[in-house]
Design an enzyme around this catalytic site. Structure first.
Site, PDB file in Angstrom:
ATOM      1  CD  GLU A  45       6.914 -10.190  22.030  1.00 22.96           C
ATOM      2  OE1 GLU A  45       5.689 -10.155  22.179  1.00 22.96           O
ATOM      3  OE2 GLU A  45       7.711  -9.674  22.828  1.00 22.96           O
TER       4      GLU A  45
ATOM      5  CB  THR B  37      -1.074 -14.429   0.551  1.00 21.49           C
ATOM      6  OG1 THR B  37      -1.203 -14.757  -0.832  1.00 21.49           O
ATOM      7  CG2 THR B  37      -2.210 -13.501   0.951  1.00 21.49           C
TER       8      THR B  37
ATOM      9  CE  LYS C 117      -4.981 -15.254  -1.196  1.00 21.23           C
ATOM     10  NZ  LYS C 117      -5.559 -13.897  -1.285  1.00 21.23           N
TER      11      LYS C 117
ATOM     12  NE  ARG D 217      -4.750 -20.101   5.433  1.00 23.12           N
ATOM     13  CZ  ARG D 217      -5.220 -20.224   4.199  1.00 23.12           C
ATOM     14  NH1 ARG D 217      -5.047 -21.329   3.522  1.00 23.12           N
ATOM     15  NH2 ARG D 217      -5.866 -19.233   3.649  1.00 23.12           N
TER      16      ARG D 217
HETATM   17  C1  LIG Z   1      -6.076 -13.121  -0.255  1.00 24.52           C
HETATM   18  C2  LIG Z   1      -5.942 -11.621  -0.273  1.00 24.52           C
HETATM   19  C3  LIG Z   1      -5.719 -10.886   0.896  1.00 24.52           C
HETATM   20  C4  LIG Z   1      -5.795 -11.471   2.287  1.00 24.52           C
HETATM   21  O1  LIG Z   1      -5.095 -12.565   2.612  1.00 24.52           O
HETATM   22  P1  LIG Z   1      -5.462 -13.356   3.966  1.00 24.52           P
HETATM   23  O2  LIG Z   1      -4.273 -14.206   4.188  1.00 24.52           O
HETATM   24  O3  LIG Z   1      -6.729 -14.078   3.720  1.00 24.52           O
HETATM   25  O4  LIG Z   1      -5.631 -12.326   5.045  1.00 24.52           O
HETATM   26  C5  LIG Z   1      -5.522  -9.531   0.783  1.00 24.52           C
HETATM   27  N1  LIG Z   1      -5.557  -8.910  -0.403  1.00 24.52           N
HETATM   28  C6  LIG Z   1      -5.774  -9.568  -1.556  1.00 24.52           C
HETATM   29  C7  LIG Z   1      -5.796  -8.820  -2.839  1.00 24.52           C
HETATM   30  C8  LIG Z   1      -6.000 -10.950  -1.523  1.00 24.52           C
HETATM   31  O5  LIG Z   1      -6.248 -11.604  -2.669  1.00 24.52           O
END
Ligand SMILES: *Cc1c(COP(=O)(O)O)cnc(C)c1O
Length: 412
Positions: A61, A231, A234, A240
Site C-alpha cells: 500500500e 488500460t 488492449k 490486464r
Molecule cells: C476497455 C475500456 C475501459 C475499461 O477497462 P476495464 O479494464 O475493462 O475496466 C474503459 N474505457 C474505455 C474507453 C475502454 O475501452
C-alpha cells in the site's frame, strides 16, 4: 520456457489436474480460434512470467519510498521502473501505474477532478461511450450528471458542432473523449479548445488507442488532456490493468485518487508486468507491430465492405472496425453467434444509426500472432461466407483451425 511447458509440466498439473486442464483448454481455445475482439491481445511470455511471479505475494500500500508495509525494497524498484518507462514512452510528466483496470483508472480520474453531482460531457453509450462514461448501471451515471454527445448518423464521425453547443449550454466540469468503438483518431486539439472555452477539465479515456500511441500509429492525447486514463492490456499488449498520465500539477491529486481513495494495496506482480510491457512497447519492433495492426484493420475493413457489410465511417484509422452485417441478412447478435460457432470470436455492438446491432472487431491479437494483410483478406471472405450461411459450418470451423494453426500465439 514456453507457456505450454509452464501449464503442462509444472506443479499445477501434478497438484491440481482439474485446473491444469482448464488452463490448457483455454490456451487451446485461444490457439485454434480467431481472436477478433477489439479489446484483446496476446501478452508476451515475459509479461506472463512477471504475472506469475512471487511479486504476487507482496503487500505494498502506498507509493515507492512511502509504503504502509515493510519489505518493499524490490517492489519499490519495480514500480519506479514502471513509472519511469511509462513517462518516457508517452512523454508524460507523471504516471500512476497502480489502477487495477481501465474502469478503476477512470474512477480515479473523476475522483481527482470532480465532486458528486458535477456535470460531465461524454460520448453517449449508444455511440461508443464506455460504462464509466455515464451508464445508469455504473457509479458514473449514479454520482455525476452526464450529458451525452453523439456521432453523426450518416458519417459515424463525432459531431463536433454538437460537442461545442452542449459544452456552452451545460458548462460541464469535465469533458471526456474516448470510446470503446470509435474507429477514427480523436481530435484532441478540438476537445482541448472546447474545454478551455468553457473552463472544463479534459479527460482522455484512451483505453483502446494507447498502444497505437505508444508505437506512433495514433496521435497522443498527452499534450492535450489534463488526465489520460488507459488500460494496459488492449493494443498495448501488457497485463490486464489500468494507468493514468498527467502533468506534475495534478500528480498528487491523481496518486491520492488511486490510493487511498479508490484502491488498497497495489498488485505488484501486475505493476512489474506493466513495466515489462512498457519496455517492449518502446522498441522498434513494437512500432512496426502497431503500424501492421492498423494496416491489417484497414485491409479487413475494406474486405468486409467489399463483401457487402456497411463499415462505420467507411473504414478505420486504428485497430478497430465496426460494421453493420444486415445487408447479408443477419443482425449483429445472430452474426456474432454464427461466427463464434465457426471459431471467429468478436463482439456485437451498437451502431450510430440506432436500432440494428452491428459487429465490432479488431486486429491487435491476430497481428501479434503474425497474420498480415493476406490473411485479413481471407478472414473477410470467411466472415462473409459464414454470415451468408454458405457452406457447412464445420467447413468454416476447419478453415479457421487451419488458419490459426499457422500462427501459434505462443511457442509450442
Ligand atoms: C476497455 C475500456 C475501459 C475499461 O477497462 P476495464 O479494464 O475493462 O475496466 C474503459 N474505457 C474505455 C474507453 C475502454 O475501452
Amino acid at each position: 520456457m514456453s507457456v505450454t511447458h509452464t501449464l503442462e509440466a509444472d506443479v499445477l498439473r501434478r497438484q491440481d489436474p482439474q485446473l491444469a486442464d482448464i488452463l490448457h483448454g483455454e490456451l487451446d481455445r485461444q490457439s485454434t480460434t480467431l481472436q477478433l475482439i477489439a479489446a484483446e491481445n496476446f501478452t508476451s511470455p515475459a509479461v506472463l512470467a512477471a504475472l506469475g511471479s512471487p511479486l504476487a505475494n507482496k503487500y505494498a500500500e502506498g507509493y515507492p519510498g512511502n509504503r504502509y508495509h515493510g519489505g518493499c525494497e524490490m517492489v519499490d524498484v519495480a514500480e519506479r521502473l514502471a513509472v519511469e518507462r511509462a513517462k518516457d514512452l508517452f512523454g508524460a510528466e507523471h504516471a500512476n501505474v497502480q489502477s487495477h483496470s481501465g474502469s478503476s483508472a477512470v474512477l480515479a480520474a473523476y475522483a481527482a477532478l470532480l465532486r458528486p453531482g458535477d456535470t460531465v460531457l461524454a460520448l453517449g453509450l449508444p455511440y461508443g461511450g464506455h460504462l464509466t462514461h455515464g451508464s445508469p448501471a455504473n457509479f458514473s451515471g449514479r454520482w455525476f450528471d452526464f450529458v451525452p454527445y453523439g456521432v453523426d448518423a450518416e458519417t459515424g464521425l463525432i459531431d463536433h458542432d454538437q460537442v461545442r453547443t452542449l459544452a456552452r449550454t451545460h458548462r460541464p466540469k469535465a469533458i471526456v473523449c474516448g470510446s470503446i468503438a470509435y474507429p477514427r483518431h480523436i481530435d484532441h486539439a478540438f476537445f482541448r479548445e472546447v474545454a478551455d472555452e468553457v473552463g472544463a477539465y479534459l479527460i482522455a479515456d484512451a483505453a483502446h488507442p494507447i498502444g497505437l500511441v505508444a508505437g506512433g500509429a495514433a496521435p497522443s492525447p498527452v499534450p492535450f488532456a489534463d488526465i489520460v486514463c488507459a488500460t494496459t492490456h488492449k493494443v498495448l499488449r501488457g497485463p490486464r490493468g489500468g494507468m493514468l498520465l498527467c502533468g506534475s500539477d495534478l500528480a498528487e491529486r491523481v496518486d491520492r485518487a488511486v490510493f487511498p481513495f479508490t484502491q488498497g494495496g497495489a498488485q505488484m506482480h501486475t505493476v512489474a508486468a506493466k513495466a515489462v510491457a512498457f519496455g517492449e512497447a518502446a522498441t522498434p519492433a513494437f512500432a512496426a507491430y502497431v503500424h501492421q495492426v492498423v494496416a491489417n484493420a484497414r485491409t479487413l475493413a475494406a474486405g468486409l465492405a467489399a463483401q457487402g457489410l456497411v463499415v462505420t465511417t467507411g473504414g478505420t484509422d486504428t485497430h478497430l472496425i465496426t460494421a453493420d452485417p444486415s445487408p447479408l441478412g443477419v443482425d449483429g447478435r445472430t452474426a456474432r453467434l454464427r461466427l463464434a460457432a465457426a471459431g471467429v470470436v468478436l463482439d456485437s455492438c451498437a451502431l450510430p444509426h440506432g436500432d440494428v446491432r452491428g459487429l465490432r472487431l479488431g486486429t491487435a491479437a491476430v497481428t501479434t500472432q503474425g497474420m498480415g494483410e493476406e490473411e485479413m483478406v481471407r478472414v473477410a471472405a470467411l466472415i462473409a461466407r459464414v454470415l451468408r450461411g454458405e457452406g457447412e459450418s464445420h467447413t468454416a470451423r476447419e478453415e479457421v483451425r487451419e488458419l490459426a494453426g499457422g500462427f501459434p500465439p505462443y511457442p509450442r
